[in-house]
Design an enzyme around this catalytic site. Structure first.
Site, PDB file in Angstrom:
ATOM      1  N   GLU A  27      -6.237  -0.645  -6.089  1.00  0.00           N
ATOM      2  CA  GLU A  27      -7.286   0.191  -5.502  1.00  0.00           C
ATOM      3  C   GLU A  27      -6.930   1.659  -5.737  1.00  0.00           C
ATOM      4  O   GLU A  27      -5.757   2.038  -5.686  1.00  0.00           O
ATOM      5  CB  GLU A  27      -7.414  -0.040  -3.986  1.00  0.00           C
ATOM      6  CG  GLU A  27      -7.673  -1.460  -3.572  1.00  0.00           C
ATOM      7  CD  GLU A  27      -6.365  -2.206  -3.287  1.00  0.00           C
ATOM      8  OE1 GLU A  27      -5.319  -1.550  -3.053  1.00  0.00           O
ATOM      9  OE2 GLU A  27      -6.395  -3.449  -3.323  1.00  0.00           O
ATOM     10  N   HIS A  84       0.827  -1.202   0.000  1.00  0.00           N
ATOM     11  CA  HIS A  84       0.000   0.000   0.000  1.00  0.00           C
ATOM     12  C   HIS A  84       0.866   1.259   0.000  1.00  0.00           C
ATOM     13  O   HIS A  84       1.999   1.252   0.472  1.00  0.00           O
ATOM     14  CB  HIS A  84      -0.878   0.031   1.255  1.00  0.00           C
ATOM     15  CG  HIS A  84      -2.174  -0.688   1.104  1.00  0.00           C
ATOM     16  ND1 HIS A  84      -3.373  -0.140   1.461  1.00  0.00           N
ATOM     17  CD2 HIS A  84      -2.457  -1.926   0.623  1.00  0.00           C
ATOM     18  CE1 HIS A  84      -4.350  -0.995   1.229  1.00  0.00           C
ATOM     19  NE2 HIS A  84      -3.811  -2.095   0.717  1.00  0.00           N
TER      20      HIS A  84
END
Length: 319
Positions: free
Chosen positions: A107, A38
């Site tokens: 994402e 991330h």
């Protein structure tokens, strides 16, 4: 026989703790560790998001046996597939073949940071498909030039490549992504116990491991476990159609503010009872997954790892 992995939540822990937790996971008998890749945490309250590839290099040097997996890396926007090919090849050499490259379509939370926008789901999957082709070609060790629909590679060559390319596993939240994984002869990665994903993957030619991530919340009492799961995992109850689209940690905080304790109890195995956690894992085994990634929510990772070693591992060995 199923393999069991420990999830290194880079959104919840700093880099030094992630390395220590990985080493402890090896000591207590996990087969592999899987790290999230991330740029931002899901929730601002989680408070961390170190660079996964740097942490993996440290883990490779600290461990001897345990497998390493990205769960998962998006090689399409924040990264270029040529750089992921190089990073993965180098890591595979450092850990002497213990690495599996988990890939996904990403994402918005992490990929928008480079300012290239956020494509629709079908385009993201097409980008991933092309990226996998680029990665596989570079792993062959010869010079690659490529001009595709989404990527250009200009006379690139990897000078340090393992004799055997790392396995690839592709994340699938739906049937098309599962078929893309199968068509690429890659393993599968999922977060829901959906047998139809395994079926679509297999029918499309999928080979290799079938990973599934199972969220758990262990504590000495159920009330504490529910509280921790609500604080740390409430974002996951929004579902992937929402999770893939929200752009910031603050957006997730706002969207997940209405998640209740009862919602958490319904979706996450909480508390000290090992049978409740075994039942959660069994759903994924019954759906056809054979590499189970256990995500223990909260700060007390030593407690969770001890619970795995003493309570969960012996019971899961009997399934």
């Amino acid at each position: 026989m199923p393999s069991y992995g420990y999830k290194l939540m880079s959104e919840e822990h700093g880099p030094l703790d992630l390395v220590r937790n990985a080493a402890r996971a090896e000591e207590v008998g996990f087969d592999f560790v899987a790290i999230s890749d991330h740029y931002h945490p899901w929730l601002a309250s989680q408070g961390h998001s170190p660079a996964a590839w740097t942490v993996l290099g440290a883990i490779a040097a600290r461990t001897q046996r345990v497998g390493l997996v990205t769960a998962v890396t998006c090689p399409t926007l924040r990264y270029h597939p040529a750089t992921i090919a190089q990073s993965a090849a180098t890591l595979a050499l450092l850990c002497q073949g213990r690495f599996t490259l988990g890939l996904g379509a990403g994402e918005n939370l992490n990929e928008h940071v480079v300012g290239h926008g956020w494509p629709d789901p079908r385009e993201r999957q097409d980008m991933l498909d092309e990226a996998i082709d680029v990665i596989n070609r570079l792993w062959e060790g010869s010079e690659v030039s490529h001009r595709g629909e989404y990527y250009t590679v200009d006379r690139a060559k990897l000078w340090d490549v393992p004799a055997e390319s790392p396995p690839i596993a592709i994340a699938a939240g739906g049937l098309r992504a599962a078929r893309i994984a199968g068509e690429n002869s890659a393993g599968l990665f999922a977060t829901e116990p959906r047998a139809e994903l395994v079926k679509a993957w297999s029918e499309a030619g999928g080979t290799g491991p079938r990973y599934a991530e199972v969220g758990l919340s262990w504590a000495q009492d159920e009330a504490t476990a529910v509280r921790v799961a609500r604080e740390r995992m409430r974002f996951s109850l929004l579902g992937w159609k929402v999770m893939a689209e929200l752009p910031t940690s603050q957006s997730f905080e706002a969207a997940a503010q209405f998640i209740r304790d009862d919602d958490v109890r319904e979706h996450v195995a909480c508390g000290p009872d090992p049978e409740r956690h075994v039942a959660a894992v069994r759903k994924y085994l019954d759906a056809g997954f054979d590499h189970i990634v256990l995500l223990g929510a909260g700060a007390d990772q030593l407690g969770f790892l001890g619970f795995w070693h003493k309570e969960l591992k012996p019971r899961l060995a009997k399934l």
